[in-house]
Design an enzyme around this catalytic site. Structure first.
Site, PDB file in Angstrom:
ATOM      1  N   CYS A  42       6.191  -4.178  16.181  1.00  0.00           N
ATOM      2  CA  CYS A  42       5.810  -3.123  17.140  1.00  0.00           C
ATOM      3  C   CYS A  42       4.351  -3.370  17.551  1.00  0.00           C
ATOM      4  O   CYS A  42       3.508  -3.679  16.708  1.00  0.00           O
ATOM      5  CB  CYS A  42       5.952  -1.743  16.499  1.00  0.00           C
ATOM      6  SG  CYS A  42       7.647  -1.357  16.025  1.00  0.00           S
ATOM      7  N   CYS A  52       3.081   8.574   1.035  1.00  0.00           N
ATOM      8  CA  CYS A  52       3.646   7.687   2.062  1.00  0.00           C
ATOM      9  C   CYS A  52       3.890   6.331   1.414  1.00  0.00           C
ATOM     10  O   CYS A  52       2.956   5.710   0.903  1.00  0.00           O
ATOM     11  CB  CYS A  52       2.627   7.590   3.201  1.00  0.00           C
ATOM     12  SG  CYS A  52       3.079   6.412   4.466  1.00  0.00           S
ATOM     13  N   ASN A 103      -3.856   5.611  16.214  1.00  0.00           N
ATOM     14  CA  ASN A 103      -4.967   5.038  15.455  1.00  0.00           C
ATOM     15  C   ASN A 103      -5.169   3.613  15.932  1.00  0.00           C
ATOM     16  O   ASN A 103      -4.258   2.798  15.844  1.00  0.00           O
ATOM     17  CB  ASN A 103      -4.645   5.036  13.963  1.00  0.00           C
ATOM     18  CG  ASN A 103      -4.475   6.447  13.437  1.00  0.00           C
ATOM     19  OD1 ASN A 103      -5.357   7.284  13.611  1.00  0.00           O
ATOM     20  ND2 ASN A 103      -3.339   6.722  12.828  1.00  0.00           N
ATOM     21  N   CYS A 140       1.234  -1.453  15.914  1.00  0.00           N
ATOM     22  CA  CYS A 140       1.224  -1.292  14.459  1.00  0.00           C
ATOM     23  C   CYS A 140       0.592  -2.495  13.754  1.00  0.00           C
ATOM     24  O   CYS A 140       0.995  -3.636  13.984  1.00  0.00           O
ATOM     25  CB  CYS A 140       2.667  -1.097  13.974  1.00  0.00           C
ATOM     26  SG  CYS A 140       2.806  -0.959  12.190  1.00  0.00           S
ATOM     27  N   CYS A 157      -1.407   5.958   9.595  1.00  0.00           N
ATOM     28  CA  CYS A 157      -0.161   5.344  10.032  1.00  0.00           C
ATOM     29  C   CYS A 157      -0.448   4.135  10.891  1.00  0.00           C
ATOM     30  O   CYS A 157      -1.275   4.192  11.794  1.00  0.00           O
ATOM     31  CB  CYS A 157       0.630   6.310  10.900  1.00  0.00           C
ATOM     32  SG  CYS A 157       1.640   7.393   9.964  1.00  0.00           S
ATOM     33  N   CYS A 205       6.372  -6.560   7.898  1.00  0.00           N
ATOM     34  CA  CYS A 205       7.489  -5.955   8.643  1.00  0.00           C
ATOM     35  C   CYS A 205       7.948  -6.938   9.708  1.00  0.00           C
ATOM     36  O   CYS A 205       7.127  -7.596  10.343  1.00  0.00           O
ATOM     37  CB  CYS A 205       7.005  -4.658   9.310  1.00  0.00           C
ATOM     38  SG  CYS A 205       8.331  -3.777  10.183  1.00  0.00           S
ATOM     39  N   GLU A 237       0.811  -1.205   0.000  1.00  0.00           N
ATOM     40  CA  GLU A 237       0.000   0.000   0.000  1.00  0.00           C
ATOM     41  C   GLU A 237       0.851   1.264   0.000  1.00  0.00           C
ATOM     42  O   GLU A 237       1.936   1.305   0.565  1.00  0.00           O
ATOM     43  CB  GLU A 237      -0.899   0.011   1.241  1.00  0.00           C
ATOM     44  CG  GLU A 237      -2.005  -1.004   1.141  1.00  0.00           C
ATOM     45  CD  GLU A 237      -2.848  -1.115   2.397  1.00  0.00           C
ATOM     46  OE1 GLU A 237      -4.008  -1.518   2.269  1.00  0.00           O
ATOM     47  OE2 GLU A 237      -2.368  -0.815   3.489  1.00  0.00           O
TER      48      GLU A 237
HETATM   49  N1  SAH Z   1       9.294   1.257  10.362  1.00  0.00           N
HETATM   50  C1  SAH Z   1       9.302   2.690  10.230  1.00  0.00           C
HETATM   51  C2  SAH Z   1       8.287   3.228   9.252  1.00  0.00           C
HETATM   52  C3  SAH Z   1       6.890   2.676   9.326  1.00  0.00           C
HETATM   53  S1  SAH Z   1       5.919   3.221  10.675  1.00  0.00           S
HETATM   54  C4  SAH Z   1       9.174   3.324  11.597  1.00  0.00           C
HETATM   55  O1  SAH Z   1       9.042   2.595  12.581  1.00  0.00           O
HETATM   56  O2  SAH Z   1       9.240   4.541  11.717  1.00  0.00           O
HETATM   57  C5  SAH Z   1       5.560   4.872  10.298  1.00  0.00           C
HETATM   58  C6  SAH Z   1       5.031   5.646  11.483  1.00  0.00           C
HETATM   59  O3  SAH Z   1       3.715   5.227  11.840  1.00  0.00           O
HETATM   60  C7  SAH Z   1       5.876   5.462  12.714  1.00  0.00           C
HETATM   61  O4  SAH Z   1       6.124   6.657  13.377  1.00  0.00           O
HETATM   62  C8  SAH Z   1       5.005   4.573  13.538  1.00  0.00           C
HETATM   63  O5  SAH Z   1       5.359   4.633  14.869  1.00  0.00           O
HETATM   64  C9  SAH Z   1       3.636   5.111  13.234  1.00  0.00           C
HETATM   65  N2  SAH Z   1       2.558   4.216  13.632  1.00  0.00           N
HETATM   66  C10 SAH Z   1       2.598   2.874  13.668  1.00  0.00           C
HETATM   67  N3  SAH Z   1       1.432   2.373  14.124  1.00  0.00           N
HETATM   68  C11 SAH Z   1       0.633   3.428  14.367  1.00  0.00           C
HETATM   69  C12 SAH Z   1      -0.709   3.549  14.827  1.00  0.00           C
HETATM   70  N4  SAH Z   1      -1.459   2.488  15.133  1.00  0.00           N
HETATM   71  N5  SAH Z   1      -1.212   4.802  14.961  1.00  0.00           N
HETATM   72  C13 SAH Z   1      -0.475   5.883  14.612  1.00  0.00           C
HETATM   73  N6  SAH Z   1       0.776   5.820  14.167  1.00  0.00           N
HETATM   74  C14 SAH Z   1       1.348   4.607  14.041  1.00  0.00           C
END
Ligand code: SAH
Length: 352
Positions: free
Chosen positions: A117, A106, A292, A120, A342, A113, A93
């Site tokens: 995390c 984006c 989110n 995420c 995100c 991944c 995406e």
């Molecule tokens: N792996 C990279 C890029 C992908 S995540 C990183 O960790 O930065 C991109 C952004 O989205 C990061 O700042 C991440 O923390 C944020 N993100 C991930 N899950 C999210 C969620 N559920 N709500 C809001 N932001 C989120």
């Protein structure tokens, strides 16, 4: 014989390739112009190349292109999510986010991944493979074709995956976005967001590309960060901060700390203090990100307890930081309604 995908080359590598094929290196420049300026992905359209070379290219090379599977517009924010399919049937995406004069794209760097995390959705999918340079740049080329080349003003590596774990392809795609010939985007309009891979942050500093770097911070305390982001056990915060100091110094850029606001977890006064201490160490600013929910993914354990900090409290938190002279932005959450925000990028269909 598998064909060479022209989109996987940087300009420099394409010059080597055409020279190896008996052509002058400016043929590579012409091909790059077709790809990045005319957004043309067909050798037969590249009419300034000799016919015999075009035919050779068609036999030995290809211009692989992602297949657009779906496009979902958010009626509320104007955000659009693009779902693409790779040659081997995987889905990725990219999200186009209009914000005033800018339009930010984006992009994803991996299918799934490996970092897991807890907040995420992509992390919950597991990891399939790295994207190729061609698949990364194609997310730009295809959306630029849809909107017109001038429309996309910024690129953020914040889609699916960890860009610094697909380092070579990430930097080659940045080279293609910023090269001296097509000048698609300038380096200060590109942001690489990372969960924190210190040696790769240093390598990026030494690459000379001087793009902006954002660290997904989310807590200044290792105990909490370990729970949210398991990668922190391997690369604790201090190592990342040292690498980021090096990055800021070497490139003359300011680091962005992305900070997800999680109710009761990282939104208290001790966190204001932690952030003040951290930001005093290097040129930086903070983006507070409303969390989110990924409840629709049915996460279990620790992740199921994560809830967004209420908006009034986010503003209060931001003001406490501003009182300490820290630059703070509260990022709009865009695309939540179409699961394009995100951390919500995850493909539900299984590949067949
Ligand atoms: N792996 C990279 C890029 C992908 S995540 C990183 O960790 O930065 C991109 C952004 O989205 C990061 O700042 C991440 O923390 C944020 N993100 C991930 N899950 C999210 C969620 N559920 N709500 C809001 N932001 C989120």
């Amino acid at each position: 014989m598998t064909k060479t995908n022209i989109k996987n080359f940087t300009l420099e590598k394409l010059r080597d390739y055409v020279v190896k094929n008996g052509q002058h290196k400016y043929r590579a420049d012409q091909i790059f112009n077709w790809l990045y300026n005319h957004l043309s992905f067909d050798f037969s359209e590249m009419e300034n190349l000799p016919k015999s070379f075009r035919e050779k290219l068609s036999r030995e090379a290809e211009i692989q292109t992602l297949r657009l599977v779906n496009k979902i517009d958010s009626p509320i924010t104007g955000t659009t999510k693009f779902l693409f399919e790779t040659w081997d049937g995987n889905k990725i995406e990219a999200v186009v986010i209009p914000e005033g004069k800018r339009t930010t794209l984006c992009i994803s760097t991996q299918i799934g991944c490996p970092l897991n995390c807890k907040f995420c959705a992509t992390g919950l999918m597991g990891f399939t493979r790295n994207l190729t340079v061609g698949e990364i740049v194609d997310q730009y080329l295809l959306t630029a074709k849809e909107y017109g080349k001038k429309v996309i003003t910024n690129i953020v590596f914040m889609g699916m995956g960890e860009p610094l774990l697909n380092y070579e392809a990430t930097i080659d795609s940045i080279k293609n976005f910023t090269n001296e010939l097509t000048k698609t985007l300038s380096r200060n309009r590109i942001t690489v967001s990372t969960a924190g891979i210190p040696d790769k942050i240093r390598a990026l500093a030494d690459s000379g590309l001087r793009v902006k770097v954002a660290l997904s911070l989310h807590s200044t305390f290792d105990e909490v960060r370990n729970k949210l982001m398991p990668i922190n056990k391997k690369y604790p915060l201090e190592e990342n901060i040292e690498a980021l100091k090096y990055y800021a110094k070497k490139t003359g850029t300011r680091i962005t700390f992305e900070y997800l606001m999680l109710d009761g977890i990282n939104d208290r006064d001790e966190n204001v203090k932690g952030l003040a201490r951290l930001t005093s160490k290097l040129p930086s600013k903070i983006n507070l990100i409303p969390f989110n929910s990924i409840a629709h993914m049915n996460p279990g354990g620790f992740a199921s307890k994560l809830a967004p900090t209420p908006f009034p409290k986010i503003h209060e938190f931001a003001n406490k930081l501003r009182n300490k002279n820290i630059t703070v932005i509260i990022r709009n959450s865009q695309g939540d309604d179409i699961a394009a925000a995100c951390g919500q990028l995850a493909i539900k269909e299984k590949k067949h």
